[in-house]
Write an enzyme that holds these catalytic residues in place. Structure first.
Site, PDB file in Angstrom:
ATOM      1  N   LEU A  21     -27.714  65.867 -14.237  1.00  0.00           N
ATOM      2  CA  LEU A  21     -28.102  67.147 -13.622  1.00  0.00           C
ATOM      3  C   LEU A  21     -28.467  66.959 -12.158  1.00  0.00           C
ATOM      4  CD1 LEU A  21     -30.402  68.650 -16.380  1.00  0.00           C
ATOM      5  CD2 LEU A  21     -28.176  69.506 -15.685  1.00  0.00           C
ATOM      6  N   GLY A  74     -33.715  62.902  -9.421  1.00  0.00           N
ATOM      7  CA  GLY A  74     -35.107  63.232  -9.130  1.00  0.00           C
ATOM      8  C   GLY A  74     -35.732  62.146  -8.299  1.00  0.00           C
ATOM      9  N   GLY A  75     -37.003  62.290  -8.061  1.00  0.00           N
ATOM     10  CA  GLY A  75     -37.700  61.288  -7.283  1.00  0.00           C
ATOM     11  C   GLY A  75     -37.799  59.979  -8.033  1.00  0.00           C
ATOM     12  N   GLY A 122     -35.613  58.997 -10.477  1.00  0.00           N
ATOM     13  CA  GLY A 122     -34.302  58.497 -10.870  1.00  0.00           C
ATOM     14  C   GLY A 122     -33.504  59.679 -11.368  1.00  0.00           C
ATOM     15  N   LYS A 124     -35.371  62.803 -18.186  1.00  0.00           N
ATOM     16  CA  LYS A 124     -35.696  62.328 -16.848  1.00  0.00           C
ATOM     17  C   LYS A 124     -36.002  60.848 -16.944  1.00  0.00           C
ATOM     18  CE  LYS A 124     -39.017  63.673 -13.348  1.00  0.00           C
ATOM     19  NZ  LYS A 124     -39.925  64.747 -12.993  1.00  0.00           N
ATOM     20  N   ASP A 178     -47.285  69.165  -4.955  1.00  0.00           N
ATOM     21  CA  ASP A 178     -45.915  69.178  -4.436  1.00  0.00           C
ATOM     22  C   ASP A 178     -45.179  70.427  -4.908  1.00  0.00           C
ATOM     23  OD1 ASP A 178     -43.800  68.288  -2.930  1.00  0.00           O
ATOM     24  OD2 ASP A 178     -42.999  66.977  -4.488  1.00  0.00           O
TER      25      ASP A 178
END
Ligand SMILES: *[C@@H]1O[C@H](CO)[C@@H](O)[C@H](O)[C@H]1NC(C)=O
Ligand SMILES: *[C@@H]1O[C@H](CO)[C@@H](O)[C@H](O)[C@H]1NC(C)=O
Ligand SMILES: *[C@@H]1O[C@H](CO)[C@@H](O)[C@H](O)[C@H]1NC(C)=O
Ligand SMILES: *[C@@H]1O[C@H](CO)[C@@H](O)[C@H](O)[C@H]1NC(C)=O
Ligand SMILES: *[C@@H]1O[C@H](CO)[C@@H](O)[C@H](O)[C@H]1NC(C)=O
Ligand SMILES: *[C@@H]1O[C@H](CO)[C@@H](O)[C@H](O)[C@H]1NC(C)=O
Ligand SMILES: *[C@@H]1O[C@H](CO)[C@@H](O)[C@H](O)[C@H]1NC(C)=O
Ligand SMILES: *[C@@H]1O[C@H](CO)[C@@H](O)[C@H](O)[C@H]1NC(C)=O
Ligand SMILES: *[C@@H]1O[C@H](CO)[C@@H](O)[C@H](O)[C@H]1NC(C)=O
Length: 862
Positions: free
Chosen positions: A544, A547-548, A550, A566, A663
């Site tokens: 997809l 991300g931060g 991986g 994730k 964040d």
């Protein structure tokens, strides 16, 4: 520039060389003298900075040749002054190489065609003694001056005989004046070109009207198009956003000798800016943006419905934030009710009760009084009188003493103390408008009967408010007491241990691996095979995004449930703590607007989180894409704003712990198939201990554009820094535009400052995303906008709590919300710019997390 510097950097040498190689450079001069005219094929370039050029030109699309001044260092040819605009030389420039600008020995400046026929001339100043040497020079400020050398007998020094700045065409340059110089008898007006290809004087003019309190009018033929309003000591009251200008200073002189307005660049400012009157009737301020190689429109007028001259007639008030925009002043009613009902308002309003003039001439005898209209662009001052010596109090008495005086206001706001000077209006109050925040107080005279009715209704409201407030307060206090006892009881029975951080730092929950029904962490543990099967062995087809931590994969469990997987990349050094953090946090959080964690897996080296799958990816995926943003209608956007607010309220106040997300950004707001927003990515979140209200960290993580100033600058974060990020998201949802943090939105303003100034001008609806095509609930938009701006205020204490934000969204109308102060970063722009490392360039990837290019991470360690 460089040649004036004693130390010429070798880096500049190539530029110097290229300057020398330019054709004009070798024989570029900046002045002409008698007998040495400027020919059609030549230009003069100003000495000093080389900013302006003087020469002959043919506008694109024209067959005529003119003498003009243009920017020499702006790559888009921009003519700012024209000499013979009403007397063109026939034929294009290449047929007019023998046209000439000459200066005679007696200081007459003349433009002649190829046959040496003079088409335009400027006479010498009167009383100029003979025998002076005259030169005409283009100065580095764009002024063409004719200078007479010192008189032969030494009796008089060098003297300017004539200057272009006294004869503006359509453009005002820094230092150039518009207005009237009574001494020299010059009337400096701006007159637009007839069309972009025709410099001849068109019907659009901007004129300083000096008959009452001076103000600038734009006329289009016989029609008044715009009125600046009088100068209030700081700005024209009709240009209320002047406060947001940086790099400029303004000068308004109102004396016996002159009434003029001019703008200047602040010392050290390198802005290239001009104020130009467009043939379409707009007065526009343009600034040159070198990096974009274009002129950027910084400001313009007229802007909106209420900027048109007197749309609501005499004694009417125009308010762009009201529906309908026109209303009568208090104590007045429409002169023509039928037409007024049809929103034809120009007939204006008439007094309900005549003034008490029986004892006019004696200010303390009348029963009349005044009502205040706050935030006004004061009425047309053509027929008003100004008394710069009177105080407001004296003014009030003066006004009461004259039966035809209808209103008064302060004439000089530049000094808060004493506010000396006042304006008084007689007869109808024409062209009055109000702003939500800018503007000044106008005192409108009313008969005692109308004043009474106001104070009575005010009192009524006050009584009702007082009763409501006290009942409300009582209820809240009771509720709080109840809650307090309930919470005490609950806390005693549920709290895991004395130190709420222990759950994180020692990853208590993860010790319950295998016992997936632990008290603190009811989280299923998946095994690697299950996940591999669900994601087709982590196939790239199922990826997809990144991300931060991986990559993130889409998967499908055996029972058909879709999941997002994730993974924590092994390369990520900071991953493990954040992984544990996220597991612990999310496992404990259950809310409709938070993404749900289904389970996790610590399978040897692999660390994996399993989430519910979000069919519609993330908010930024829709919001910042031209075609996809059409799918977000206003109702959806409003529901998303509410949803995020609820999720955040839960994090901040309603969950078992006080959690700061740290964040929040559009890419961390995921959307399910019903477009319900879910806050995700808690890797950065922090739990707050019972008494902490803010924490100072040396490690600043987050995303520029969303980070609160105190967090980005000083590392201080609290629930109020999340509130700031929320405010940015709200503004982005309304506008469909990314806040580029400290980067320019319209050259000098970022999204927050831009939104704030539009709100204060009453033009907030200009902000709304164009793809909504005007179909939205105005009041909802205004509520969200105001709430958003309240959230991004500079001072954290000024920002509301999320509970207050939800109350604002539920308020009956936007007007009841407080007025936001200037947003953070607008004030600190300069400081922030030095701290910026990268620009938010993220594309619309789902679940873009915190360690990519758009994130800054500062010093490690606590
Ligand atoms: C301009 O034209 C004249 C003659 O028409 C010529 O003598 C002169 O050199 C030209 N100047 C430039 C700069 O081309
Ligand atoms: C300029 O003059 C030429 C020749 O006379 C003519 O063909 C052309 O249409 C004219 N252009 C304009 C814009 O008037
Ligand atoms: C210059 O004079 C000639 C002859 O009198 C005429 O034909 C021509 O149109 C004139 N040119 C200009 C630019 O006036
Ligand atoms: C200045 O010029 C404008 C337009 O040309 C005119 O309407 C106005 O009355 C003049 N003002 C003065 C003080 O002469
Ligand atoms: C007039 O305004 C329009 C729209 O802003 C702009 O495109 C045009 O260049 C302006 N004209 C001049 C002569 O500056
Ligand atoms: C009105 O007020 C002024 C100053 O307060 C006072 O001197 C004057 O006598 C008053 N006039 C009347 C008629 O009361
Ligand atoms: C000023 O007074 C003149 C003459 O009475 C009137 O025609 C005009 O409408 C007034 N202007 C304004 C703005 O009130
Ligand atoms: C009231 O003010 C108007 C306008 O300044 C003036 O013409 C008139 O003479 C004044 N009337 C009195 C009674 O002072
Ligand atoms: C307004 O007040 C300031 C500060 O006292 C002064 O410098 C300025 O000249 C005043 N403006 C006018 C129009 O009187």
């Amino acid at each position: 520039m460089a040649s004036r510097s004693p130390r010429i950097s070798f880096l500049l040498l190539p530029q110097l060389l290229s300057l020398l190689l330019l054709p004009w450079a070798s024989h570029a001069r900046d002045a002409i003298s008698p007998g040495q005219p400027l020919r059609g094929n030549e230009t003069l370039v100003s000495a000093g900075g080389g900013s302006f050029a003087l020469g002959f030109f043919t506008p694109p699309g024209s067959n005529n040749t003119y003498l003009g001044v243009w920017y020499a260092r702006v790559s888009v040819r921009t003519v700012v002054w024209v000499a013979n605009r009403a007397a063109p030389i026939r034929g294009p420039l290449d047929h007019n190489a023998r046209a000439a600008l000459s200066v005679s020995a007696d200081c007459t400046l003349a433009v002649s065609d190829s046959n040496s026929t003079i088409v335009w001339s400027a006479p010498p100043a009167a009383g100029l003694g003979l025998g002076r040497d005259c030169t005409a020079r283009i100065q580095d400020d764009g002024n063409l001056v004719v200078v007479a050398a010192a008189a032969a007998d030494g009796g008089e020094g060098e003297r300017v005989s004539w200057q272009g700045f006294d004869h503006p065409t359509d453009t005002l340059l820094p230092g150039m004046r518009v207005g009237v110089d009574f001494e020299s008898g010059t009337n400096m007006t701006l007159t637009a070109w007839a069309s972009p290809s025709d410099p001849s004087p068109g019907p659009v003019v901007a004129v300083m009207d000096v008959s009452g309190d001076p103000e600038v009018f734009i006329w289009n033929g016989d029609e008044k198009v715009w009125r600046s309003g009088p100068w209030d000591g700081v700005q024209f009251t009709g240009v209320p956003d002047t406060a947001t200008y940086s790099g400029f200073t303004f000068r308004f002189v109102n004396s016996d000798r002159e009434v003029t307005y001019s703008f200047h660049l602040a010392p050290g400012a390198t802005i290239v800016s001009r104020l130009a009157l467009n043939s379409t009737g707009l007065l526009q301020r343009w600034t040159w943006v070198e990096s974009a190689n274009k002129w950027n429109m910084y400001w313009y007028a007229p802007k909106d419905q209420c900027d048109a001259v007197s749309p609501c007639g005499a004694n009417g008030v125009c308010d762009t934030n009201a529906l309908p925009v026109c209303a009568c002043l208090r104590g007045f009613s429409p002169r023509q009710p039928d037409a007024w009902a049809m929103r034809e308002n120009r007939a204006g309003c008439a007094r309900a009760t005549p003034l008490d003039c029986a004892r006019a001439g004696n200010g303390n005898g009348t029963s009349d009084g005044f009502t205040v209209v706050p935030h006004a662009k004061v009425p047309d001052t053509t027929n008003a009188t100004v008394d710069f010596g009177a105080s407001l109090d004296q003014c009030r008495r003066l006004c009461l003493a004259n039966c035809s005086c209808a209103a008064y206001a302060s004439a000089n706001l530049s000094r808060a103390q004493g506010q000396r000077g006042c304006v008084m209006w007689y007869g109808g109050l024409e062209d009055l408008r109000v702003y939500p925040n800018f503007g000044q107080d106008l005192y409108v005279r009313l008969a005692a009967a109308d004043l009474d009715s106001i104070s009575k209704s005010k009192k009524k409201v006050q009584v009702i408010t007082a009763v409501t407030v006290s009942i409300g307060t009582l209820a809240v206090i009771l509720a709080l007491i109840g809650f307090f006892f309930w919470r005490r009881k609950r806390t005693k029975s549920r709290l895991p241990g004395p130190n709420k951080w222990s759950g994180i730092s020692h990853s208590r929950g993860l010790q319950s691996e295998g016992t997936s029904h632990g008290d603190d962490l009811e989280l299923p543990i998946f095994d690697l095979e299950t996940i591999a099967a669900a994601t087709d062995s982590f196939s790239t087809d199922n990826k997809l995004g990144e991300g931060g931590y991986g990559p993130v994969y889409k998967g499908k469990l055996e029972d058909g449930e879709e999941i997002a997987v994730k993974t924590l990349s092994k390369a990520s050094t900071q991953g493990l703590d954040e992984f544990k953090n996220e597991v612990m946090l999310i496992a404990k959080l259950q809310h409709r607007n938070l993404v749900r964690l289904l389970g996790c897996c610590i399978c040897g080296e692999e660390k994996i989180l399993i989430y519910e799958y979000m069919a519609n990816k993330s908010l930024d995926f829709f919001l910042f894409d031209k075609s996809r943003s059409m799918l977000l209608n206003w109702q959806t956007r409003y529901r998303i704003i509410e949803g995020i607010a609820r999720g955040l309220l839960y994090l901040h106040q309603d969950s078992r712990y006080r959690i700061v997300h740290r964040d929040l950004k559009t890419s961390n707001i995921l959307l399910d198939e019903d477009m319900i927003p879910k806050i995700s990515d808690f890797g950065m979140a922090r739990i707050f201990g019972g008494n902490d209200s803010e924490i100072n960290t040396l490690r600043v993580v987050g995303t520029y554009g969303y980070m609160a100033p105190e967090y980005a600058m000083d590392g201080v974060f609290s629930v109020k820094s999340d509130v700031f990020s929320f405010g940015v998201i709200v503004l982005e949802i309304i506008t469909g535009t990314r806040n580029r943090g400290v980067y320019s939105y319209s050259n000098h303003l970022n999204l927050l400052a831009h939104a704030w100034s539009l709100l204060n001008e009453g033009n907030s609806l200009d902000l709304v995303d164009g793809t909504l095509k005007g179909s939205f609930d105005t009041d909802e938009v205004l509520k969200c906008l105001k709430a958003g701006l309240l959230c991004v205020q500079e001072n954290p204490e000024d920002r509301p709590l999320m509970s207050q934000v939800l109350m604002m969204l539920a308020a009956t109308d936007a007007a009841s919300l407080p007025t936001p102060k200037q947003p953070g970063f607008a004030a600190r722009r300069a400081a922030a710019a030095t701290a910026t490392a990268t620009e938010d360039t993220s594309s619309s990837r789902p679940d873009c997390s915190f360690v990519d290019s758009m994130t800054i991470t500062m010093v490690e360690g606590r």
